[in-house]
Scaffold this active site. Structure first.
Site, short mmCIF file in Angstrom:
data_model
loop_
_atom_site.label_atom_id
_atom_site.label_comp_id
_atom_site.label_asym_id
_atom_site.label_seq_id
_atom_site.Cartn_x
_atom_site.Cartn_y
_atom_site.Cartn_z
N ALA A 66 0.87 -1.17 0.00
CA ALA A 66 0.00 0.00 0.00
C ALA A 66 0.91 1.22 0.00
O ALA A 66 2.06 1.15 0.46
CB ALA A 66 -0.87 -0.02 1.24
N GLY A 112 0.61 -4.89 0.92
CA GLY A 112 -0.55 -4.91 0.02
C GLY A 112 -0.26 -5.59 -1.31
O GLY A 112 -1.18 -6.08 -1.97
N GLU A 115 -0.62 -9.18 -0.59
CA GLU A 115 -2.06 -9.37 -0.33
C GLU A 115 -2.83 -9.40 -1.65
O GLU A 115 -3.78 -10.17 -1.81
CB GLU A 115 -2.57 -8.26 0.60
CG GLU A 115 -2.00 -8.40 2.00
CD GLU A 115 -2.33 -7.22 2.91
OE1 GLU A 115 -1.93 -6.09 2.58
OE2 GLU A 115 -2.99 -7.44 3.93
N GLU A 135 4.46 -5.23 7.38
CA GLU A 135 3.72 -4.12 8.01
C GLU A 135 4.12 -3.84 9.45
O GLU A 135 4.16 -2.68 9.87
CB GLU A 135 2.20 -4.37 7.94
CG GLU A 135 1.59 -4.13 6.56
CD GLU A 135 1.61 -5.36 5.66
OE1 GLU A 135 2.35 -6.32 5.96
OE2 GLU A 135 0.89 -5.36 4.65
N1 CAA Z 1 4.64 3.07 -0.61
C1 CAA Z 1 5.05 4.22 -1.18
N2 CAA Z 1 6.19 4.35 -1.87
C2 CAA Z 1 6.96 3.25 -1.99
C3 CAA Z 1 6.61 2.02 -1.42
C4 CAA Z 1 5.38 1.94 -0.72
N3 CAA Z 1 4.91 0.80 -0.19
N4 CAA Z 1 7.58 1.13 -1.68
C5 CAA Z 1 8.52 1.79 -2.40
N5 CAA Z 1 8.14 3.06 -2.58
C6 CAA Z 1 8.87 4.12 -3.28
C7 CAA Z 1 10.01 4.67 -2.46
O1 CAA Z 1 9.55 5.62 -1.52
C8 CAA Z 1 10.88 5.30 -3.55
O2 CAA Z 1 10.29 6.49 -3.96
P1 CAA Z 1 11.19 7.85 -4.08
O3 CAA Z 1 12.21 7.52 -5.12
O4 CAA Z 1 10.17 8.86 -4.53
O5 CAA Z 1 11.77 8.07 -2.72
C9 CAA Z 1 10.72 4.31 -4.71
O6 CAA Z 1 9.50 3.59 -4.45
C10 CAA Z 1 11.84 3.29 -4.81
O7 CAA Z 1 11.93 2.62 -3.55
P2 CAA Z 1 13.31 2.48 -2.71
O8 CAA Z 1 14.19 3.63 -3.00
O9 CAA Z 1 12.94 2.23 -1.29
O10 CAA Z 1 13.90 1.17 -3.40
P3 CAA Z 1 14.93 0.13 -2.72
O11 CAA Z 1 15.41 -0.74 -3.84
O12 CAA Z 1 15.93 0.82 -1.89
O13 CAA Z 1 14.02 -0.77 -1.72
C11 CAA Z 1 12.04 -1.99 -1.06
C12 CAA Z 1 12.99 -1.57 -2.23
C13 CAA Z 1 12.77 -2.94 -0.12
C14 CAA Z 1 10.87 -2.72 -1.69
C15 CAA Z 1 11.59 -0.72 -0.30
O14 CAA Z 1 11.08 0.22 -1.26
C16 CAA Z 1 10.51 -0.97 0.71
O15 CAA Z 1 10.80 -1.47 1.79
N6 CAA Z 1 9.26 -0.57 0.40
C17 CAA Z 1 8.17 -0.64 1.36
C18 CAA Z 1 7.70 -2.05 1.55
C19 CAA Z 1 6.60 -2.09 2.60
O16 CAA Z 1 6.82 -1.81 3.76
N7 CAA Z 1 5.38 -2.46 2.16
C20 CAA Z 1 4.23 -2.53 3.05
C21 CAA Z 1 3.43 -1.28 2.92
S1 CAA Z 1 2.19 -1.14 4.17
C22 CAA Z 1 0.87 -2.03 3.59
O17 CAA Z 1 0.93 -2.61 2.52
C23 CAA Z 1 -0.34 -1.98 4.47
C24 CAA Z 1 -1.48 -2.85 4.12
O18 CAA Z 1 -1.44 -4.04 4.21
C25 CAA Z 1 -2.75 -2.23 3.76
#
Ligand code: CAA
Length: 257
Positions: A66, A112, A115, A135
């Protein structure tokens, strides 16, 4: 129809839906969820679409979750509404669709994103894919059905481990755990999904819809899956597709659905 954050294309009986925000690793914001709702509803209402293949743009991510930036300032009510609306508009819609769906997991499927893949009827992954529900590392829990669907796919103990550690599985581990059905290299991912879709396309769409409904019934609280199966089985009889399928068998020819 043209969309901002997704691509949708219907070709040879397959509806290809691609989440297309690669710079944000295809994270699911509200616009993307609304567009996926439209595209899936359209595909499910289109008799010519016999299978949905869902994937992410580029090779790095299926969906990285998400959109954290969108919900970071939400209050309790907004948080609950995010989960409720998302589950209704996308995740339950996909799981209960009559058209079978294949998640082609082409990279990160996190939160998400996993999911979403779990709401599809089946999952295949490229060998670079990484899957997890991280999460709790953000101080929240899975809200798009992850606590329920992960436990039903891999078992309660493994779901507890994945969710509480916020760890990621490789594609091979995900296959060992029963989270994905097949693993292949990135180039083979869509061809493999198409191979599965072409097998699905040979069969009765009416019967497939009833089979999906019956399988899902077994995972629905308060519903007796065996009773649903009996009734859905019975309702196949006298239909044109049942008559075509059984007649084709007796006449030693391939059924045409
Ligand atoms: N939401 C918003 N933006 C996201 C994102 C997310 N879930 N995942 C990645 N991005 C964005 C980053 O912010 C970044 O944007 P900017 O360049 O504008 O800063 C871009 O995508 C590239 O990401 P990274 O620079 O972080 O890339 P990386 O290769 O260093 O890392 C990754 C990759 C390990 C996947 C890392 O991006 C990450 O940990 N992402 C989040 C994963 C996460 O926690 N997902 C769960 C979300 S909560 C959820 O889903 C709740 C639910 O159940 C409803």
């Amino acid at each position: 129809m043209s969309y901002k954050n997704i691509l949708s294309d219907n070709k040879d009986g397959i509806c290809y839906i691609t989440i297309n925000r690669p710079k944000q690793l295809n994270a699911l914001n509200s616009t993307t969820i609304a567009e996926l709702n439209k595209a899936i509803t359209e595909a499910d209402n289109d008799n010519s679409a016999r299978c949905i293949i869902l994937t992410g743009a580029d090779t790095k991510a299926f969906v990285a979750g998400a959109d954290i930036k969108e919900f970071a300032t939400f209050n309790i009510e907004q948080g609950e509404s995010l989960a409720r609306q998302g589950q209704k508009l996308l995740f339950n819609l996909l799981e209960n669709a009559s058209t079978p769906s294949i998640a082609a997991i082409n990279g990160f499927a996190l939160g998400g994103g996993l999911e979403l893949a779990m709401a599809c009827h089946m999952r295949i992954a490229s060998d670079n894919a990484k899957m997890g529900l991280p999460e709790v590392s953000l101080g929240v829990i899975p809200g798009y059905g992850g606590t329920q669907r992960l436990a039903s796919l891999v078992g309660k103990g493994k779901a507890m481990e994945m969710i509480t550690t916020a760890g990621m599985l490789s594609a091979t581990e995900a296959k060992e755990w029963g989270l994905v059905n097949h693993v292949c290299c990135q180039e083979e991912l869509i061809p493999l999904a198409e191979k599965l879709a072409s097998k699905i396309k040979r069969n009765s769409p009416m019967a497939i819809a009833k089979a999906i409904k019956s399988i899902n019934a077994g995972f629905t609280d308060g519903v007796n899956g065996f009773e649903v199966e009996i009734s859905e089985f019975g309702s196949c009889f006298e239909t044109l597709e049942f008559i075509e399928g059984t007649t084709a068998f007796i006449e030693k020819r391939k059924a045409k659905f």
